[in-house]
Design an enzyme around this catalytic site. Structure first.
Site, short mmCIF file in Angstrom:
data_model
loop_
_atom_site.label_atom_id
_atom_site.label_comp_id
_atom_site.label_asym_id
_atom_site.label_seq_id
_atom_site.Cartn_x
_atom_site.Cartn_y
_atom_site.Cartn_z
N GLU A 88 1.61 10.46 -10.57
CA GLU A 88 0.28 9.87 -10.45
C GLU A 88 -1.17 10.27 -10.12
O GLU A 88 -1.10 10.26 -8.85
CB GLU A 88 0.74 8.55 -10.91
CG GLU A 88 1.23 8.08 -11.89
CD GLU A 88 1.74 6.21 -10.99
OE1 GLU A 88 0.80 5.41 -10.86
OE2 GLU A 88 2.69 5.66 -11.68
N LYS A 107 -4.46 9.96 -8.11
CA LYS A 107 -4.42 8.97 -7.01
C LYS A 107 -6.06 8.45 -6.96
O LYS A 107 -6.88 8.76 -7.09
CB LYS A 107 -4.77 8.58 -5.40
CG LYS A 107 -4.47 7.74 -4.87
CD LYS A 107 -4.35 7.91 -3.30
CE LYS A 107 -4.08 6.82 -2.70
NZ LYS A 107 -5.78 5.81 -2.31
N CYS A 158 -42.53 28.91 17.45
CA CYS A 158 -41.93 29.55 16.64
C CYS A 158 -40.60 30.10 17.61
O CYS A 158 -41.21 30.64 18.66
CB CYS A 158 -43.17 31.07 16.30
SG CYS A 158 -40.47 32.04 15.31
N SER A 166 0.81 -0.96 -0.17
CA SER A 166 -0.41 0.19 -0.10
C SER A 166 0.84 1.41 -0.28
O SER A 166 1.65 0.98 -0.49
CB SER A 166 -1.15 0.07 1.37
OG SER A 166 -1.59 1.13 1.22
N LEU A 167 0.30 2.33 -0.03
CA LEU A 167 1.08 3.49 0.41
C LEU A 167 1.27 3.99 1.90
O LEU A 167 0.44 4.18 1.98
CB LEU A 167 0.64 4.72 -0.35
CG LEU A 167 0.68 3.99 -2.51
CD1 LEU A 167 0.21 4.65 -2.91
CD2 LEU A 167 2.11 4.08 -2.59
S1 IVH Z 1 0.92 2.04 -6.40
C1 IVH Z 1 3.78 -0.14 -4.19
N1 IVH Z 1 -0.04 4.27 -7.75
O1 IVH Z 1 -3.97 3.64 -3.77
C2 IVH Z 1 2.70 1.27 -4.55
N2 IVH Z 1 -1.92 3.35 -5.97
O2 IVH Z 1 -3.44 3.87 -0.93
C3 IVH Z 1 1.02 0.62 -4.69
N3 IVH Z 1 -3.62 3.95 -6.19
O3 IVH Z 1 -3.53 0.36 -2.46
C4 IVH Z 1 0.34 1.97 -5.26
N4 IVH Z 1 -3.54 5.38 -7.90
O4 IVH Z 1 -5.09 0.73 -4.58
C5 IVH Z 1 -0.73 3.37 -6.79
N5 IVH Z 1 -1.72 5.99 -8.97
C6 IVH Z 1 -1.52 5.05 -8.36
C7 IVH Z 1 -2.61 4.98 -7.39
C8 IVH Z 1 -3.50 3.82 -6.14
C9 IVH Z 1 -4.74 4.51 -6.70
C10 IVH Z 1 -4.33 2.91 -4.64
C11 IVH Z 1 -4.32 1.37 -4.30
C12 IVH Z 1 -3.02 1.28 -3.79
C13 IVH Z 1 -3.81 2.69 -2.53
C14 IVH Z 1 -2.58 2.61 -1.36
#
Ligand code: IVH
Length: 667
Positions: free
Chosen positions: A113, A115, A406, A79-80
């Site tokens: 990118e 999100k 009122c 995840s991020l």
């Molecule tokens: S990269 C190791 N790129 O956001 C990197 N994630 O909060 C993995 N997501 O699990 C994710 N747009 O479901 C990446 N351009 C993007 C994304 C993105 C949406 C989602 C994805 C990830 C989550 C993390």
């Protein structure tokens, strides 16, 4: 104590993970989840003990439900980490610079990118063919949704290889999402079918992907963007930008990206995307910054649930949680009693909010709002912030009831049949209604009287100097000079503004009267069509319905306004005081009949005589009842008698009903 709080937070977050990932039905906003997670993170650091692997700070998502078959991902899905402000983005850049040492230069590139707000999936391709598609699940294994994934047009069943050889095995990662258009269409359909609507496109996408019947998924119109690879992707490309190009060649949809060299450029792009957000065809909840070069990514590696080389910079939350201090009952211009939530100030969608209307008692009850409630507040784009609903509703909560009287003037309340709103019966004797009416009367699109702000209006009403709208034109300016803040200049400016408003246009005057359902556009249409206040006052419903945009409800409201003695009295007094709404000039002067004396006789089939008369008057015609040498035109209907004869004798121009109708339609 600390340990207990940590344990409680872990349990709580696990529940929210389950609701979000497994049930597709979260009960708290994402921002609230993020806040709780951060709280847990900092408490865990404070405790300084080893963190168990199943702590929500160490895991991704939730274990897959057992409805769908579990599928192990060959390589785990990470995840991020999140950044919520500029300093956290700068810290991210610094960590990367520190981690890479000399390898990090001024030319090191980041890729940016959007999100996408959807759900992550892992697509397994063997010799170019899609074999298994699974949701992220807990990052190690997810749910098999292959049949449903195959319904998404953005996902090729077979990778397009072109000149290249496709890898034997490749895991493609990306986000399944639902466009705003499909989301709205789906919710419209859900409502029409009496089914529950989805809270947002993400939930809708998740719910649609996890259908047991792929036919249903197919109808939901899902989309997909690829943003990464897992197993088999190691040597495909040297950087994220190259990889995205390659994935595009393989037949996947990828997003538009931008490049940046430092946090300043990252932040500039963030601002840009934030402005574009509303207009984008799909929802994004932030921006992802990734170190572009794969070698560098590898050197940095990952911590717990997220890589060190990427971060998600979230947009200001559009949904947040705050506490209601109190419910206040406001009385509007037309006496409608509206509950308003007074809340702990909270930042939502980029602004600080402390009040939000709950519209009416029914809505308040539906949303279960009470003093002390924790509520979700939402503000998307430029829309007015609203309370979505209360969360964790207290068993002992006391829900506010509609006041019996009122809250301002204590008059009784009534509800018009078929309407939700309760109203104060006090009319203009209710100071709240009077203040609101005055505010509206002097406002910009109405009489446009400058220098008469809310505070002054409130004081004038409270001190008994204004008891209705017409009073405004008989103000005792002298007596105001004793008031604090009312210097000579202010008073004389106010006097001038009030005097000048006397010759405001008819359209604005009508708007200022505050007739229900008659806004500025309808007022303008009425003014142009009828040309004078008298004509509008006398117009019957048929005549009103002839005005563009005026439907039965508006026509009835206008009729009812002008048939109320009190309103007629106020208007009369306004006119007496010298208010003289200016009719639209173009029509009066340019209509061929304007200024003519016309007599109507006989019976008409398409129009009522009275209505015709009123409309003619609006055109500047002087209607007369008997024919004389001063008559310009006689309009004769069926069975015209002595008047027709006399007009013929006097050689006066005679017209029939068709001509009359043509004139009335005349533009
Ligand atoms: S990269 C190791 N790129 O956001 C990197 N994630 O909060 C993995 N997501 O699990 C994710 N747009 O479901 C990446 N351009 C993007 C994304 C993105 C949406 C989602 C994805 C990830 C989550 C993390």
């Amino acid at each position: 104590m600390l340990k207990q709080r940590i344990e409680a937070l872990r349990v709580c977050l696990k529940e929210h993970n389950y609701r979000y990932y497994t049930l597709d039905a979260p009960i708290i906003p994402d921002a609230e989840y993020d806040r709780l997670l951060r709280q847990l993170e900092s408490l865990e650091t404070e405790l300084g003990e080893p963190i168990p692997a199943d702590s929500p700070t160490q895991t991704v998502g939730a274990i897959p439900s057992n409805t769908f078959r579990a599928r192990e991902h060959t390589e785990a899905l990470l995840s991020l980490a999140n950044a919520f402000d500029e300093s956290e983005v700068e810290a991210f850049e610094q960590r990367i610079a520190d981690g890479l040492g000399e390898a990090f230069t001024q030319d090191t590139l980041f890729i940016i990118e959007p999100k996408v707000d959807g759900l992550a999936v892992n697509l397994r391709y063997e010799r170019g063919n899609l074999t298994i598609a699974a949701t992220r699940g807990d990052g190690r294994s997810g749910e098999d949704v292959t049949d449903n994934i195959r319904t998404i047009a953005d996902i090729p069943w077979q990778m397009h290889s072109g000149e290249m050889t496709v890898p034997d095995l490749l895991e493609v990662r990306g986000e399944v999402y639902m466009s705003k258009t499909s989301f709205n269409a789906l919710n419209t359909l859900q409502q029409a079918n009496g089914a529950a609507s989805f809270a947002n496109p993400r939930n809708a996408a998740a719910g649609s992907l996890r259908q047991l019947d792929a036919k249903i998924t197919a109808k939901r119109n899902l989309n997909f963007f690829a943003y990464g690879v897992g197993a088999g992707g190691r040597d495909l490309a040297a950087s994220q930008s190259e990889l995205l190009d390659l994935l595009h060649t393989f037949g996947f949809a990828v997003q538009e990206t931008a490049m940046a060299k430092n946090s300043k450029e990252l932040l500039a792009r963030y601002q840009q995307l934030m402005l574009q957000r509303e207009a984008m065809p799909y929802e994004i909840d932030g921006v992802v910054y990734k170190l572009n070069n794969f070698d560098m990514q590898q050197r940095l590696g990952a911590v717990a649930r997220s890589p060190r080389w990427a971060i998600a910079h979230k947009f200001p939350a559009q949904e947040v949680v705050t506490t209601v201090n109190d419910i206040i009952w406001q009385v509007g211009r037309t006496g409608v009693i509206t509950p308003v939530a007074d809340m702990q100030p909270v930042a939502v969608g980029g602004v600080t909010v402390s009040r939000a209307t709950l519209h009416n008692i029914d809505e308040l009850q539906r949303k279960q709002v009470y003093a002390g409630a924790r509520v979700i507040v939402r503000r998307a784009g430029d829309v007015i912030p609203e309370v979505v609903k209360a969360i964790d509703v207290d068993e002992n909560a006391v829900f506010p009831a509609l006041p019996e009287h009122c809250p301002v003037c204590a008059a009784s309340l009534f509800r018009v049949e078929g309407e939700v709103a309760w109203r104060c019966s006090g009319g203009l004797s209710c100071s709240a209604q009077l203040k609101e009416r005055l505010r509206h009367f002097v406002s910009r699109g109405a009489m446009d009287i400058e220098g008469l702000g809310d505070k002054l209006i409130a004081k004038l009403v409270d001190e008994g100097k204004l008891t209705d709208i017409a009073n405004l034109y008989e103000l005792d300016y002298q007596s105001l000079s004793a008031w604090q803040g009312m210097g000579e200049k202010k008073i004389s400016n106010l006097y001038t503004a009030v005097e000048q408003s006397k010759t405001q246009t008819l359209a604005r005057f009508l708007h200022a009267l505050g007739i229900r359902h008659v806004g500025s556009a309808t007022s303008a249409a009425l003014a142009t069509h009828f040309g004078s206040l008298d004509a509008i006052k006398l117009a019957d419903e048929d005549a009103l319905l002839a005005v563009p945009d005026v439907g039965p409800e508006v026509a009835a409201s206008i009729r009812s306004f002008f048939s109320e003695a009190h309103n007629l009295n106020v208007i009369e007094r306004l006119l007496e005081k010298g208010v003289s709404p200016q009719a639209p000039k173009i029509q009066l002067n340019s209509h061929p009949l304007s200024g003519k004396t016309i007599v109507l006789t006989g019976s008409f089939s398409a129009i009522q005589r009275r209505s015709a008369q009123e409309q003619l008057r609006a055109l500047g015609v002087k209607p007369a009842s008997s024919v004389s040498k001063n008559t310009d035109i006689l309009i004769a209907g069926e069975k015209a008698g002595s008047k027709l004869k006399k007009a013929q004798e006097l050689g006066i121009e005679i017209a029939n009903e068709d001509q009359l109708l043509a004139w009335l339609d005349w533009q």
